[in-house]
Write a protein that holds these residues in place. Structure first.
Motif, short mmCIF file in Angstrom:
data_model
loop_
_atom_site.label_atom_id
_atom_site.label_comp_id
_atom_site.label_asym_id
_atom_site.label_seq_id
_atom_site.Cartn_x
_atom_site.Cartn_y
_atom_site.Cartn_z
N SER A 157 0.84 -1.20 0.00
CA SER A 157 0.00 0.00 0.00
C SER A 157 0.87 1.25 0.00
O SER A 157 2.08 1.18 0.25
N VAL A 158 0.25 2.37 -0.29
CA VAL A 158 0.95 3.64 -0.18
C VAL A 158 1.27 3.88 1.28
O VAL A 158 0.39 3.80 2.13
N PRO A 159 2.53 4.14 1.64
CA PRO A 159 2.89 4.31 3.06
C PRO A 159 2.21 5.53 3.68
O PRO A 159 2.16 6.61 3.09
N LEU A 160 1.67 5.35 4.88
CA LEU A 160 1.07 6.47 5.60
C LEU A 160 2.08 7.56 5.89
O LEU A 160 1.72 8.73 6.06
N ALA A 161 3.35 7.19 5.94
CA ALA A 161 4.40 8.15 6.23
C ALA A 161 4.43 9.28 5.21
O ALA A 161 4.86 10.40 5.51
N VAL A 162 3.95 9.01 3.99
CA VAL A 162 3.97 10.03 2.94
C VAL A 162 3.13 11.24 3.34
O VAL A 162 3.45 12.39 3.00
N ALA A 163 2.06 11.00 4.07
CA ALA A 163 1.16 12.10 4.47
C ALA A 163 1.84 13.10 5.40
O ALA A 163 1.32 14.19 5.62
N ARG A 164 2.98 12.74 5.95
CA ARG A 164 3.69 13.64 6.86
C ARG A 164 4.68 14.56 6.13
O ARG A 164 5.35 15.37 6.76
N LEU A 165 4.76 14.42 4.81
CA LEU A 165 5.69 15.24 4.03
C LEU A 165 5.00 16.55 3.65
O LEU A 165 4.39 16.69 2.59
N THR A 166 5.12 17.51 4.52
CA THR A 166 4.35 18.75 4.45
C THR A 166 4.47 19.49 3.14
O THR A 166 3.48 19.98 2.59
N PHE A 167 5.68 19.59 2.61
CA PHE A 167 5.92 20.42 1.44
C PHE A 167 6.19 19.61 0.17
O PHE A 167 6.70 20.15 -0.82
N LEU A 168 5.83 18.33 0.17
CA LEU A 168 6.08 17.47 -0.99
C LEU A 168 5.36 18.01 -2.23
O LEU A 168 4.18 18.34 -2.18
N GLN A 169 6.10 18.09 -3.34
CA GLN A 169 5.55 18.60 -4.59
C GLN A 169 5.31 17.50 -5.62
O GLN A 169 4.38 17.57 -6.42
N SER A 170 6.17 16.47 -5.61
CA SER A 170 6.08 15.41 -6.61
C SER A 170 6.28 14.05 -5.96
O SER A 170 7.23 13.86 -5.19
N PHE A 171 5.36 13.10 -6.25
CA PHE A 171 5.42 11.77 -5.66
C PHE A 171 5.29 10.73 -6.76
O PHE A 171 4.26 10.63 -7.43
#
Length: 411
Positions: A157-171
């Motif tokens: 699954s998509v890691p929940l940790a990604v939601a903590r990347l406040t300023f993420l622009q590209s995934f």
């Protein structure tokens, strides 16, 4: 000479960088097994980018801690497991490193020593046997990371940790074949990650658009290439209503999905490498705001004469390698409709890699382009099958000018 075996001999019997001053050093594909601790001392204050990919390193070399200004490091495709992301090295590099690329199937767990990379802006994981990522995986750089790529993993699954990347622009979350639609059911609150504009879910065994995408209000570009999107429901498409660029290449699509009508901001659509055989009037009418349509490498046998009449913003149409033998008459009516709503506009039509028959029957296109020469800045790409000439040159040729008026595209 620091190439191949010569480099390994130099590093064994001397210092290969003694007289070298460079900001970028590429040492990939050189069968390097280890690097002596003092190897990079001559580059201590100058080296900013180092590529050590595709070698046989088993650990992050201690030599790296001598580099005071290193900004970019690539150690992907070595045999470094998750226990050998040397802490003393990452702690030292943490003050300067902004881009880090790694990947190995020997990585079974997320390396917790990454927490020292507190200046990190770009993180690229090219492959890993990781099945789970802790929620604090990005601790240390959750407030600095701008781009993240997680590819070829065993994640479900998509890691929940990604939601903590406040300023993420590209995934980019590509080639994670264990994920599927269920693995995209990530609980995300709308308003999180307001800077995220680009997402790629290529080859993730998806059959529909993830509903989680509706959480990202500023999302502009989505790539869903190499999935199994044979049918796109209306409800699924509403999750990406706000996007401007959509790619669904090689996704088993047999017809332009009508659900795309909900994407009122769409500017570019790429449906190349699918199974589209025909383009009817209603198929494209929904794409009224689109400037660029790519239908390359589809086995297109039929295009309705009025297929592109409603594309009032069309600037580029790509039909490369689509089995076409004639320039579709739809182009005539598209041009005529475009000139009704625009004074001057560019238009590029790419017919490359088709077997276009350049005969007098193409007079209709030459006449259409000439009639609207003050309105349209046009380019037709591709070569003739019947003569040695580009289509563009043939349309301007004296030979075609002598042909009688063609009525093949009269409607």
């Amino acid at each position: 000479d620091i190439i191949g075996g010569n480099f390994r001999n130099a590093i064994k019997f001397g210092n290969p960088f003694a007289n070298l001053q460079t900001e970028e050093l590429i040492l990939k594909d050189m069968n390097i097994v280890s690097i002596p601790d003092p190897a990079f001392l001559p580059l201590k204050l100058v080296l900013k980018k180092l590529d050590l990919s595709n070698n046989f390193l088993t650990t992050l070399p201690l030599a790296l801690k001598e580099l005071d200004v290193l900004e970019s490091l690539d150690v992907s495709n070595n045999v470094i497991d998750d226990k050998n992301f040397t802490e003393i090295v990452l702690r030292k590099l943490g003050a300067t490193l902004t881009s880090f690329t790694f990947g190995s199937l020997d990585i079974n767990n997320w390396p917790n020593t990454l927490k020292h990379l507190q200046m990190l802006q770009n993180l690229n994981v090219t492959k890993a046997a990781i099945r789970f990522m802790p929620q604090d995986a990005f601790y240390g750089f959750s407030g600095t990371l701008l781009t993240l790529s997680l590819e070829n993993t065993a994640l479900n699954s998509v890691p929940l940790a990604v939601a903590r990347l406040t300023f993420l622009q590209s995934f980019n979350f590509d080639h994670n074949e264990n994920v599927g639609d269920y693995g995209m059911n990530v609980p995300l609150l709308r308003g999180m990650m307001n800077y995220l504009t680009n997402i790629s879910f290529q080859d993730d065994s998806l059959k529909t658009f993830p509903s989680a995408l509706q959480a990202f209000a500023n999302l502009k570009s989505v790539s869903m290439d190499e999935n199994m999107l044979e049918f796109v429901s209306d409800n699924a498409a509403t999750s990406v209503r706000q996007i401007e660029n959509l790619s669904m290449r090689n996704s088993s699509i047999s017809r332009i999905p009508q659900a795309l009508a909900d994407l009122t901001s769409l500017k570019s659509i790429d449906l190349s490498d699918n199974r589209i055989h025909s383009i009817d009037i209603e198929d494209v009418r929904i794409l009224h705001s689109v400037k660029e349509i790519k239908l390359n490498n589809n086995p297109i046998l039929y295009i309705s004469n009025h297929a592109f009449d409603s594309t009032e913003n069309l600037e580029r149409l790509e039909l490369k390698n689509t089995n076409l033998k004639q320039v579709p008459c739809a182009l005539k009516f598209a041009i005529e409709n475009l000139t009704r709503v625009k004074n001057v506009f560019p238009l590029t039509v790419d017919l490359s890699e088709n077997k276009i028959e350049c005969t007098c029957e193409l007079k209709w296109l030459s006449d259409t382009l000439y009639a609207h020469r003050n309105n349209i800045n046009w380019t037709v790409l591709g070569n003739c099958e019947t003569i040695v000439s580009s289509i563009d040159s043939y349309l301007k040729s004296v030979t075609l000018g002598d042909c009688p008026t063609s009525t093949i595209c009269n409607s």
